[in-house]
Design a protein around this motif. Structure first.
Motif, PDB file in Angstrom:
ATOM      1  N   SER A  31     -39.198 -20.838 -46.772  1.00 11.63           N
ATOM      2  CA  SER A  31     -38.307 -20.937 -45.682  1.00 11.63           C
ATOM      3  C   SER A  31     -37.381 -22.602 -45.864  1.00 11.63           C
ATOM      4  O   SER A  31     -36.910 -22.825 -45.065  1.00 11.63           O
ATOM      5  CB  SER A  31     -39.326 -21.234 -44.332  1.00 11.63           C
ATOM      6  OG  SER A  31     -40.304 -22.067 -44.350  1.00 11.63           O
ATOM      7  N   TYR A  32     -38.250 -23.219 -46.955  1.00 10.52           N
ATOM      8  CA  TYR A  32     -37.506 -24.335 -47.101  1.00 10.52           C
ATOM      9  C   TYR A  32     -36.023 -24.446 -47.705  1.00 10.52           C
ATOM     10  O   TYR A  32     -35.204 -25.219 -47.275  1.00 10.52           O
ATOM     11  CB  TYR A  32     -38.246 -24.932 -48.399  1.00 10.52           C
ATOM     12  CG  TYR A  32     -37.816 -26.663 -48.876  1.00 10.52           C
ATOM     13  CD1 TYR A  32     -38.486 -27.502 -48.123  1.00 10.52           C
ATOM     14  CD2 TYR A  32     -36.770 -26.810 -49.952  1.00 10.52           C
ATOM     15  CE1 TYR A  32     -38.196 -28.739 -48.572  1.00 10.52           C
ATOM     16  CE2 TYR A  32     -36.609 -27.972 -50.079  1.00 10.52           C
ATOM     17  CZ  TYR A  32     -37.137 -28.953 -49.601  1.00 10.52           C
ATOM     18  OH  TYR A  32     -36.986 -30.308 -50.001  1.00 10.52           O
ATOM     19  N   HIS A  33     -35.706 -23.200 -48.222  1.00 13.14           N
ATOM     20  CA  HIS A  33     -34.325 -22.956 -48.705  1.00 13.14           C
ATOM     21  C   HIS A  33     -33.423 -22.393 -47.745  1.00 13.14           C
ATOM     22  O   HIS A  33     -32.115 -22.078 -47.816  1.00 13.14           O
ATOM     23  CB  HIS A  33     -34.213 -22.264 -49.997  1.00 13.14           C
ATOM     24  CG  HIS A  33     -35.076 -23.004 -51.102  1.00 13.14           C
ATOM     25  ND1 HIS A  33     -34.634 -24.446 -51.405  1.00 13.14           N
ATOM     26  CD2 HIS A  33     -35.949 -22.843 -51.847  1.00 13.14           C
ATOM     27  CE1 HIS A  33     -35.445 -24.832 -52.460  1.00 13.14           C
ATOM     28  NE2 HIS A  33     -36.195 -23.648 -52.685  1.00 13.14           N
ATOM     29  N   LYS A  85     -33.472 -34.883 -48.958  1.00 11.35           N
ATOM     30  CA  LYS A  85     -33.946 -34.151 -50.204  1.00 11.35           C
ATOM     31  C   LYS A  85     -33.808 -32.894 -50.037  1.00 11.35           C
ATOM     32  O   LYS A  85     -33.691 -32.021 -50.787  1.00 11.35           O
ATOM     33  CB  LYS A  85     -35.318 -34.559 -50.618  1.00 11.35           C
ATOM     34  CG  LYS A  85     -35.323 -36.068 -51.084  1.00 11.35           C
ATOM     35  CD  LYS A  85     -37.022 -36.282 -51.338  1.00 11.35           C
ATOM     36  CE  LYS A  85     -37.246 -37.598 -52.144  1.00 11.35           C
ATOM     37  NZ  LYS A  85     -38.428 -38.016 -52.510  1.00 11.35           N
ATOM     38  N   GLN A  86     -34.327 -32.444 -48.752  1.00 11.42           N
ATOM     39  CA  GLN A  86     -34.154 -30.768 -48.483  1.00 11.42           C
ATOM     40  C   GLN A  86     -32.830 -30.146 -48.300  1.00 11.42           C
ATOM     41  O   GLN A  86     -32.578 -29.047 -49.042  1.00 11.42           O
ATOM     42  CB  GLN A  86     -34.620 -30.401 -47.336  1.00 11.42           C
ATOM     43  CG  GLN A  86     -34.993 -29.066 -46.900  1.00 11.42           C
ATOM     44  CD  GLN A  86     -34.687 -28.861 -45.332  1.00 11.42           C
ATOM     45  OE1 GLN A  86     -34.348 -29.367 -44.683  1.00 11.42           O
ATOM     46  NE2 GLN A  86     -35.227 -27.430 -45.196  1.00 11.42           N
ATOM     47  N   LEU A  87     -31.640 -31.183 -47.864  1.00  7.61           N
ATOM     48  CA  LEU A  87     -30.318 -30.855 -47.878  1.00  7.61           C
ATOM     49  C   LEU A  87     -29.951 -30.552 -48.986  1.00  7.61           C
ATOM     50  O   LEU A  87     -28.996 -29.745 -49.428  1.00  7.61           O
ATOM     51  CB  LEU A  87     -29.657 -31.535 -46.935  1.00  7.61           C
ATOM     52  CG  LEU A  87     -28.167 -31.390 -46.624  1.00  7.61           C
ATOM     53  CD1 LEU A  87     -28.183 -29.653 -45.820  1.00  7.61           C
ATOM     54  CD2 LEU A  87     -27.724 -32.532 -45.708  1.00  7.61           C
ATOM     55  N   ALA A  88     -30.150 -31.477 -49.931  1.00  6.92           N
ATOM     56  CA  ALA A  88     -29.624 -31.555 -51.342  1.00  6.92           C
ATOM     57  C   ALA A  88     -30.115 -30.212 -52.098  1.00  6.92           C
ATOM     58  O   ALA A  88     -29.158 -29.858 -52.808  1.00  6.92           O
ATOM     59  CB  ALA A  88     -29.856 -32.948 -52.062  1.00  6.92           C
ATOM     60  N   GLU A  89     -31.321 -29.882 -52.047  1.00  3.53           N
ATOM     61  CA  GLU A  89     -31.986 -28.722 -52.695  1.00  3.53           C
ATOM     62  C   GLU A  89     -31.312 -27.455 -52.115  1.00  3.53           C
ATOM     63  O   GLU A  89     -30.989 -26.484 -52.819  1.00  3.53           O
ATOM     64  CB  GLU A  89     -33.351 -28.873 -52.112  1.00  3.53           C
ATOM     65  CG  GLU A  89     -34.170 -27.774 -53.073  1.00  3.53           C
ATOM     66  CD  GLU A  89     -34.157 -28.098 -54.371  1.00  3.53           C
ATOM     67  OE1 GLU A  89     -34.459 -26.933 -55.245  1.00  3.53           O
ATOM     68  OE2 GLU A  89     -33.634 -28.962 -55.157  1.00  3.53           O
ATOM     69  N   LEU A  91     -28.284 -27.176 -50.791  1.00  2.80           N
ATOM     70  CA  LEU A  91     -26.864 -27.150 -51.431  1.00  2.80           C
ATOM     71  C   LEU A  91     -26.864 -26.834 -52.994  1.00  2.80           C
ATOM     72  O   LEU A  91     -25.931 -25.996 -53.655  1.00  2.80           O
ATOM     73  CB  LEU A  91     -26.325 -28.560 -51.390  1.00  2.80           C
ATOM     74  CG  LEU A  91     -25.824 -28.891 -49.959  1.00  2.80           C
ATOM     75  CD1 LEU A  91     -25.600 -30.178 -49.885  1.00  2.80           C
ATOM     76  CD2 LEU A  91     -24.425 -28.155 -49.739  1.00  2.80           C
ATOM     77  N   LYS A  92     -28.068 -27.295 -53.756  1.00  5.66           N
ATOM     78  CA  LYS A  92     -28.146 -26.785 -55.080  1.00  5.66           C
ATOM     79  C   LYS A  92     -28.518 -25.437 -55.324  1.00  5.66           C
ATOM     80  O   LYS A  92     -28.001 -24.675 -56.073  1.00  5.66           O
ATOM     81  CB  LYS A  92     -29.274 -27.865 -55.707  1.00  5.66           C
ATOM     82  CG  LYS A  92     -29.657 -27.486 -57.266  1.00  5.66           C
ATOM     83  CD  LYS A  92     -30.746 -28.503 -57.750  1.00  5.66           C
ATOM     84  CE  LYS A  92     -31.213 -28.062 -59.091  1.00  5.66           C
ATOM     85  NZ  LYS A  92     -32.243 -28.882 -59.778  1.00  5.66           N
ATOM     86  N   GLN A  93     -29.193 -24.715 -54.172  1.00  7.43           N
ATOM     87  CA  GLN A  93     -29.616 -23.407 -54.390  1.00  7.43           C
ATOM     88  C   GLN A  93     -28.637 -22.431 -54.016  1.00  7.43           C
ATOM     89  O   GLN A  93     -28.651 -21.317 -54.493  1.00  7.43           O
ATOM     90  CB  GLN A  93     -31.009 -23.287 -53.639  1.00  7.43           C
ATOM     91  CG  GLN A  93     -32.206 -24.048 -54.050  1.00  7.43           C
ATOM     92  CD  GLN A  93     -32.742 -23.286 -55.324  1.00  7.43           C
ATOM     93  OE1 GLN A  93     -32.658 -22.232 -55.723  1.00  7.43           O
ATOM     94  NE2 GLN A  93     -33.605 -24.151 -56.329  1.00  7.43           N
ATOM     95  N   SER A  94     -27.745 -22.903 -53.033  1.00  4.97           N
ATOM     96  CA  SER A  94     -26.950 -21.902 -52.498  1.00  4.97           C
ATOM     97  C   SER A  94     -25.416 -22.495 -52.871  1.00  4.97           C
ATOM     98  O   SER A  94     -24.937 -23.264 -52.158  1.00  4.97           O
ATOM     99  CB  SER A  94     -27.158 -21.997 -50.929  1.00  4.97           C
ATOM    100  OG  SER A  94     -25.808 -21.033 -50.443  1.00  4.97           O
ATOM    101  N   PRO A  95     -24.724 -21.824 -53.893  1.00  7.04           N
ATOM    102  CA  PRO A  95     -23.441 -22.090 -54.048  1.00  7.04           C
ATOM    103  C   PRO A  95     -22.234 -21.831 -53.085  1.00  7.04           C
ATOM    104  O   PRO A  95     -21.265 -22.445 -52.877  1.00  7.04           O
ATOM    105  CB  PRO A  95     -22.952 -21.289 -55.297  1.00  7.04           C
ATOM    106  CG  PRO A  95     -23.860 -20.017 -55.225  1.00  7.04           C
ATOM    107  CD  PRO A  95     -25.337 -20.570 -54.541  1.00  7.04           C
TER     108      PRO A  95
END
Length: 237
Positions: A31-33, A85-89, A91-95
């Motif tokens: 759920s984190y992503h 940190k969660q938001l940055a992750e 954004l990194k995981q979802s183009p």
């Protein structure tokens, strides 16, 4: 025995630290992503926003439309704070972060487990620092089922390896990188795919040629404009 006690003590300390952590720091990775964790924010303005960033948080705004259509205006703005940190992750995981509806959970406070608001939202804007690239703030809109949203959908070109026109030495000219559609919240696609496989030299793909869900409406004054062409050769710059 002493080693065993030390091991139990360390484990207990670890569990205590986990319980004390903010909810987004102890959320399951699945759920984190897919769920933005946030808390209410009472104050607005540059100073308040800078203070949030200093503490590892990102100021966010949730917009709710007055009706189900994009022209109905904004009925309510909710001030929130998201974890950097969660938001940055995410954004990194979802183009395709800005065209993908996600879940939002708003908790009563940073250490609280009480959920005061939850639902589906569409991130529509991420402001970044032009120099550092750091996230400055996030804007989201409530994306309840049945709500019509204007979404800028990125175009992904596929089939270049199999395209007969490119195999003959042609050049792919990408004219548009995105298209704007009016979409029901439940049918927003993360991207628009343009298949180049069957294109020959001289062929082009027009806006209205791209297959999409029938509930999507292309917002363009001229739907016959091309999104790409297969040219004989690369244009001289």
């Amino acid at each position: 025995m002493a080693q065993c006690l030390r091991g139990k003590s360390a484990a207990a300390a670890g569990e205590a630290a986990l319980r004390a952590a903010a909810p987004w720091q102890r959320t399951a990775s699945a759920s984190y992503h897919h769920t933005i964790q946030a808390v209410p924010r009472e104050t607005a303005g540059p100073r308040a926003a800078a203070r949030e960033r200093r503490h590892g948080r990102i100021p966010a705004v949730l917009l709710s439309l007055a009706g189900t259509g994009p022209g109905d205006g904004v009925a309510h703005r909710k001030l929130l704070t998201a974890d950097r940190k969660q938001l940055a992750e995410m954004l990194k995981q979802s183009p395709y972060f800005l065209s993908t509806p996600v879940r939002l959970q708003v908790r009563a406070g940073e250490r609280s487990t009480a959920v005061v608001h939850s639902g589906t939202v569409l991130p529509i804007k991420v402001h970044r620092d032009e120099t550092t690239g750091n996230i400055l703030n996030l804007v989201m809109v409530q994306a309840d089922e049945g709500t019509m949203l204007k979404v800028n959908l990125p175009i992904e070109f596929k089939g270049e390896d199999a395209c007969s026109g490119l195999k003959k030495g042609g050049f792919l000219q990408k004219i548009r990188t995105s298209l704007v559609y009016l979409c029901p919240a439940e049918h927003i696609p993360p991207k628009i795919v343009v298949d180049l496989t069957n294109l020959d030299v001289g062929d082009r793909v027009l806006m209205h040629d791209i297959p999409v869900h029938p509930s999507l409406k292309l917002l363009s004054k001229n739907e016959t404009m091309p999104v790409c062409k297969i040219l004989v050769s690369k244009p001289v710059e």
